[in-house]
Design a protein around this motif. Structure first.
Motif, PDB file in Angstrom:
ATOM      1  N   LEU A  33      -9.819 -49.576  48.120  1.00 17.09           N
ATOM      2  CA  LEU A  33      -8.792 -49.218  47.146  1.00 17.09           C
ATOM      3  C   LEU A  33      -8.784 -47.704  46.937  1.00 17.09           C
ATOM      4  N   GLU A  34      -7.619 -47.126  46.977  1.00 21.81           N
ATOM      5  CA  GLU A  34      -7.467 -45.685  46.815  1.00 21.81           C
ATOM      6  C   GLU A  34      -7.892 -45.265  45.404  1.00 21.81           C
ATOM      7  N   PRO A  35      -8.782 -44.284  45.282  1.00 22.30           N
ATOM      8  CA  PRO A  35      -9.165 -43.822  43.946  1.00 22.30           C
ATOM      9  C   PRO A  35      -8.002 -43.148  43.240  1.00 22.30           C
ATOM     10  N   ARG A  36      -8.006 -43.190  41.934  1.00 20.58           N
ATOM     11  CA  ARG A  36      -6.883 -42.643  41.172  1.00 20.58           C
ATOM     12  C   ARG A  36      -7.011 -41.138  40.947  1.00 20.58           C
ATOM     13  N   GLY A  37      -8.229 -40.616  40.921  1.00 17.62           N
ATOM     14  CA  GLY A  37      -8.409 -39.177  40.898  1.00 17.62           C
ATOM     15  C   GLY A  37      -8.416 -38.554  39.511  1.00 17.62           C
ATOM     16  N   LEU A  38      -8.775 -37.288  39.484  1.00 17.26           N
ATOM     17  CA  LEU A  38      -8.928 -36.562  38.228  1.00 17.26           C
ATOM     18  C   LEU A  38      -7.597 -36.269  37.554  1.00 17.26           C
ATOM     19  N   ASP A  39      -6.559 -36.024  38.336  1.00 18.60           N
ATOM     20  CA  ASP A  39      -5.255 -35.745  37.730  1.00 18.60           C
ATOM     21  C   ASP A  39      -4.748 -36.949  36.951  1.00 18.60           C
ATOM     22  N   ALA A  40      -4.928 -38.130  37.528  1.00 21.36           N
ATOM     23  CA  ALA A  40      -4.508 -39.349  36.829  1.00 21.36           C
ATOM     24  C   ALA A  40      -5.327 -39.563  35.564  1.00 21.36           C
ATOM     25  N   LEU A  41      -6.623 -39.268  35.641  1.00 23.90           N
ATOM     26  CA  LEU A  41      -7.485 -39.390  34.464  1.00 23.90           C
ATOM     27  C   LEU A  41      -7.014 -38.444  33.365  1.00 23.90           C
ATOM     28  N   GLU A  42      -6.733 -37.210  33.733  1.00 24.95           N
ATOM     29  CA  GLU A  42      -6.285 -36.235  32.730  1.00 24.95           C
ATOM     30  C   GLU A  42      -4.962 -36.661  32.103  1.00 24.95           C
ATOM     31  N   ALA A  43      -4.076 -37.224  32.906  1.00 30.39           N
ATOM     32  CA  ALA A  43      -2.787 -37.693  32.380  1.00 30.39           C
ATOM     33  C   ALA A  43      -2.992 -38.820  31.368  1.00 30.39           C
ATOM     34  N   ILE A  44      -3.916 -39.714  31.665  1.00 27.69           N
ATOM     35  CA  ILE A  44      -4.229 -40.805  30.734  1.00 27.69           C
ATOM     36  C   ILE A  44      -4.806 -40.242  29.440  1.00 27.69           C
ATOM     37  N   VAL A  45      -5.727 -39.309  29.574  1.00 25.54           N
ATOM     38  CA  VAL A  45      -6.366 -38.699  28.399  1.00 25.54           C
ATOM     39  C   VAL A  45      -5.322 -38.029  27.512  1.00 25.54           C
ATOM     40  N   CYS A  52      -2.997 -40.826  25.879  1.00 33.06           N
ATOM     41  CA  CYS A  52      -3.613 -41.913  25.108  1.00 33.06           C
ATOM     42  C   CYS A  52      -4.191 -41.402  23.784  1.00 33.06           C
ATOM     43  N   PRO A  53      -3.864 -42.048  22.666  1.00 39.77           N
ATOM     44  CA  PRO A  53      -4.400 -41.635  21.372  1.00 39.77           C
ATOM     45  C   PRO A  53      -5.793 -42.186  21.072  1.00 39.77           C
ATOM     46  N   LEU A  54      -6.440 -42.755  22.090  1.00 41.62           N
ATOM     47  CA  LEU A  54      -7.763 -43.351  21.922  1.00 41.62           C
ATOM     48  C   LEU A  54      -8.770 -42.647  22.836  1.00 41.62           C
ATOM     49  N   PRO A  55     -10.071 -42.787  22.562  1.00 39.50           N
ATOM     50  CA  PRO A  55     -11.075 -42.273  23.508  1.00 39.50           C
ATOM     51  C   PRO A  55     -10.927 -42.953  24.860  1.00 39.50           C
ATOM     52  N   VAL A  56     -11.106 -42.175  25.912  1.00 44.04           N
ATOM     53  CA  VAL A  56     -10.999 -42.686  27.278  1.00 44.04           C
ATOM     54  C   VAL A  56     -12.339 -42.531  27.981  1.00 44.04           C
ATOM     55  N   ILE A  57     -12.851 -43.632  28.524  1.00 48.74           N
ATOM     56  CA  ILE A  57     -14.066 -43.618  29.332  1.00 48.74           C
ATOM     57  C   ILE A  57     -13.659 -43.687  30.799  1.00 48.74           C
ATOM     58  N   ALA A  58     -14.200 -42.781  31.606  1.00 48.57           N
ATOM     59  CA  ALA A  58     -13.870 -42.726  33.034  1.00 48.57           C
ATOM     60  C   ALA A  58     -14.892 -43.517  33.837  1.00 48.57           C
ATOM     61  N   ILE A  59     -14.413 -44.249  34.839  1.00 47.06           N
ATOM     62  CA  ILE A  59     -15.293 -45.066  35.663  1.00 47.06           C
ATOM     63  C   ILE A  59     -14.901 -44.938  37.132  1.00 47.06           C
ATOM     64  N   GLY A  60     -15.881 -45.107  38.007  1.00 52.72           N
ATOM     65  CA  GLY A  60     -15.605 -45.152  39.436  1.00 52.72           C
ATOM     66  C   GLY A  60     -16.174 -43.987  40.203  1.00 52.72           C
ATOM     67  N   GLY A  61     -17.247 -44.232  40.954  1.00 48.97           N
ATOM     68  CA  GLY A  61     -17.829 -43.202  41.804  1.00 48.97           C
ATOM     69  C   GLY A  61     -18.495 -42.065  41.063  1.00 48.97           C
ATOM     70  N   MET A  62     -18.959 -42.330  39.845  1.00 48.49           N
ATOM     71  CA  MET A  62     -19.572 -41.274  39.048  1.00 48.49           C
ATOM     72  C   MET A  62     -20.936 -40.862  39.607  1.00 48.49           C
ATOM     73  N   GLU A  63     -21.148 -39.540  39.648  1.00 48.32           N
ATOM     74  CA  GLU A  63     -22.426 -38.957  40.029  1.00 48.32           C
ATOM     75  C   GLU A  63     -22.722 -37.807  39.071  1.00 48.32           C
ATOM     76  N   PRO A  64     -23.988 -37.485  38.842  1.00 48.30           N
ATOM     77  CA  PRO A  64     -24.294 -36.406  37.891  1.00 48.30           C
ATOM     78  C   PRO A  64     -23.583 -35.094  38.196  1.00 48.30           C
ATOM     79  N   GLU A  65     -23.469 -34.755  39.483  1.00 47.86           N
ATOM     80  CA  GLU A  65     -22.839 -33.486  39.850  1.00 47.86           C
ATOM     81  C   GLU A  65     -21.325 -33.489  39.656  1.00 47.86           C
ATOM     82  N   ARG A  66     -20.752 -34.647  39.362  1.00 50.19           N
ATOM     83  CA  ARG A  66     -19.312 -34.727  39.110  1.00 50.19           C
ATOM     84  C   ARG A  66     -18.974 -34.727  37.623  1.00 50.19           C
ATOM     85  N   VAL A  67     -19.979 -34.789  36.784  1.00 52.00           N
ATOM     86  CA  VAL A  67     -19.746 -34.928  35.352  1.00 52.00           C
ATOM     87  C   VAL A  67     -18.906 -33.778  34.803  1.00 52.00           C
TER      88      VAL A  67
END
Length: 214
Positions: free
Chosen positions: A138-150, A153-168
């Motif tokens: 499945l194609e990842p949605r990426g950081l731009d999509a995450l930022e658009a959601i954030v 959205c009027p609520l806290p957003v938790i990001a998931i998928g392929g997380m690594e410490p160096e990507r935080v």
């Protein structure tokens, strides 16, 4: 709930048994985790409840949420639930759960996030952000999509998928309220060290969540 700026959620993988996780968490600084999610789709309500009760002693300073199974969550008095696409709606779940139980809703688009917000969850979980072993092909949605959601959205957003410490750092730059991790902690050779690395990366960033957890 923790007063930390960003939250660290850890989600069970569906690939391990309860004794394995007990042994793993025995040697981990679980106080650095804000929420453990029991996400075991292949297990019934009784077994999920047993997992909750079995893992609870290892998380005296953290919350344990149950994914999807409201019956198990009610049985053990879990402080939170995570709802997916096939779960009961947020509104229906709110009517069944005691006051104060937190409800998270998993979303995969701005449209799903907007629909979820109308039903009143406490936060949304969005992904997958990067390529993930739990979502092969499945194609990842990426950081731009995450930022658009954030931003939308009027609520806290938790990001998931392929997380690594160096990507935080780049993930936190989107304004999200935290991250959720599966295999990068629970299937890692050194899970305790990974927890520390994720926690340090989250605490070190100068970015501020657009919406924080109360």
């Amino acid at each position: 709930m923790s007063s930390r700026k960003h939250q660290l959620h850890v989600i069970t993988t569906g690939k391990q048994e309860l004794p394995q996780l007990k042994e793993l968490f025995e040697g981990c600084p679980t106080e650095l985790i804000d929420v453990l999610h029991i996400r075991e789709k292949q297990r019934g309500a009784r077994e999920v409840a047993e997992w909750y009760l079995g893992l609870e002693p290892y998380f005296p300073l953290s919350s344990i949420y149950i994914n999807d199974r409201l019956d198990a969550a009610l049985a053990v008095g879990a402080p939170g639930v995570q709802l997916g696409y096939t779960s009961l709606s947020v509104r229906a779940s709110r009517g069944l759960l005691p006051s104060g139980v937190r409800i998270g809703c998993s979303v995969h688009s701005r449209e799903e996030a907007a629909q979820a917000v109308e039903e009143g969850p406490d936060y949304v979980l969005f992904g997958h952000i990067f390529a993930s072993g739990s979502k092969p092909g499945l194609e990842p949605r990426g950081l731009d999509a995450l930022e658009a959601i954030v931003q939308a959205c009027p609520l806290p957003v938790i990001a998931i998928g392929g997380m690594e410490p160096e990507r935080v750092e780049e993930v936190a730059a989107t304004g999200c309220a935290g991250i959720a991790v599966l295999s990068s902690i629970l299937l890692h050779d050194r899970p305790a060290e990974q927890i520390v690395r994720f926690r340090e990366a989250l605490d070190r960033t100068h970015y501020i969540p657009r919406r924080r957890f109360p």
